[in-house]
Design a protein around this motif. Sequence first.
Motif, mmCIF file in Angstrom:
data_model
loop_
_atom_site.group_PDB
_atom_site.id
_atom_site.type_symbol
_atom_site.label_atom_id
_atom_site.label_comp_id
_atom_site.label_asym_id
_atom_site.label_seq_id
_atom_site.Cartn_x
_atom_site.Cartn_y
_atom_site.Cartn_z
ATOM 1 N N ARG A 45 0.832 -1.204 0.000
ATOM 2 C CA ARG A 45 0.000 0.000 0.000
ATOM 3 C C ARG A 45 0.873 1.263 0.000
ATOM 4 N NH1 ARG A 45 -2.990 -1.385 3.997
ATOM 5 N NH2 ARG A 45 -1.749 -0.353 5.591
ATOM 6 N N GLU A 46 1.903 1.290 0.853
ATOM 7 C CA GLU A 46 2.757 2.486 0.970
ATOM 8 C C GLU A 46 3.619 2.717 -0.262
ATOM 9 O OE1 GLU A 46 5.128 2.070 4.487
ATOM 10 O OE2 GLU A 46 3.444 2.416 5.822
ATOM 11 N N SER A 48 3.092 1.461 -3.398
ATOM 12 C CA SER A 48 2.456 1.207 -4.685
ATOM 13 C C SER A 48 2.764 2.361 -5.633
ATOM 14 C CB SER A 48 0.950 1.029 -4.527
ATOM 15 O OG SER A 48 0.362 2.212 -4.056
ATOM 16 N N ALA A 50 2.562 5.123 -8.561
ATOM 17 C CA ALA A 50 1.609 5.983 -9.251
ATOM 18 C C ALA A 50 2.429 6.797 -10.241
ATOM 19 C CB ALA A 50 0.887 6.892 -8.272
ATOM 20 N N ASN A 52 3.093 10.514 -11.979
ATOM 21 C CA ASN A 52 2.773 11.935 -11.891
ATOM 22 C C ASN A 52 2.610 12.527 -13.291
ATOM 23 O OD1 ASN A 52 5.354 12.387 -12.871
ATOM 24 N ND2 ASN A 52 6.173 13.206 -10.971
ATOM 25 N N THR A 59 5.447 7.003 -5.188
ATOM 26 C CA THR A 59 4.683 6.142 -4.286
ATOM 27 C C THR A 59 3.754 6.977 -3.428
ATOM 28 O OG1 THR A 59 6.328 6.254 -2.535
ATOM 29 C CG2 THR A 59 6.607 4.506 -4.172
ATOM 30 N N LYS A 60 2.789 6.304 -2.809
ATOM 31 C CA LYS A 60 1.872 7.000 -1.899
ATOM 32 C C LYS A 60 2.638 7.588 -0.726
ATOM 33 C CE LYS A 60 -2.208 4.370 -3.102
ATOM 34 N NZ LYS A 60 -3.280 3.504 -2.643
ATOM 35 N N LYS A 61 3.683 6.890 -0.306
ATOM 36 C CA LYS A 61 4.505 7.394 0.795
ATOM 37 C C LYS A 61 5.160 8.715 0.389
ATOM 38 C CE LYS A 61 8.031 6.036 4.037
ATOM 39 N NZ LYS A 61 7.669 5.354 5.247
ATOM 40 N N VAL A 63 4.053 10.800 -1.834
ATOM 41 C CA VAL A 63 2.969 11.784 -1.900
ATOM 42 C C VAL A 63 2.663 12.316 -0.503
ATOM 43 C CG1 VAL A 63 0.518 12.127 -2.426
ATOM 44 C CG2 VAL A 63 1.980 10.884 -4.027
ATOM 45 N N SER A 64 2.590 11.419 0.483
ATOM 46 C CA SER A 64 2.324 11.828 1.867
ATOM 47 C C SER A 64 3.416 12.754 2.384
ATOM 48 C CB SER A 64 2.220 10.610 2.781
ATOM 49 O OG SER A 64 1.134 9.823 2.410
#
Length: 101
Positions: A45-46, A48, A50, A52, A59-61, A63-64
């Motif tokens: 999940r962290e 995965s 994506a 831009n 990754t979502k991490k 992005v966070s």
Amino acid sequence: MTTRNYYSPEQKAAIAALHWDEKQTLSQISRENKISISAVRRWVREYSPAVNDNGEKITKKTVSELEARIAELEQDNQILREAVTLMDKYSREQIKKSNRR
């Protein structure tokens, strides 16, 4: 007593990539790497991927982390705006005082 293994972000991303790139199931990854399935699920999940606007994988991490940095910069900008307002007010008061003399 059980020893705890620590994994670097690069290792976590590589393990997560087994799911995305090599299409392994979470249970396969868990069993082969002797990692709990909940840890594998969290890493998938962290980390995965994506894409831009520039076509780069992120990754979502990431992005966070970027969202947190943006929030920090917005707070800094607000503080600077307030400082400019106070300095402008002080400057106007000083100009009024000097004109009275």
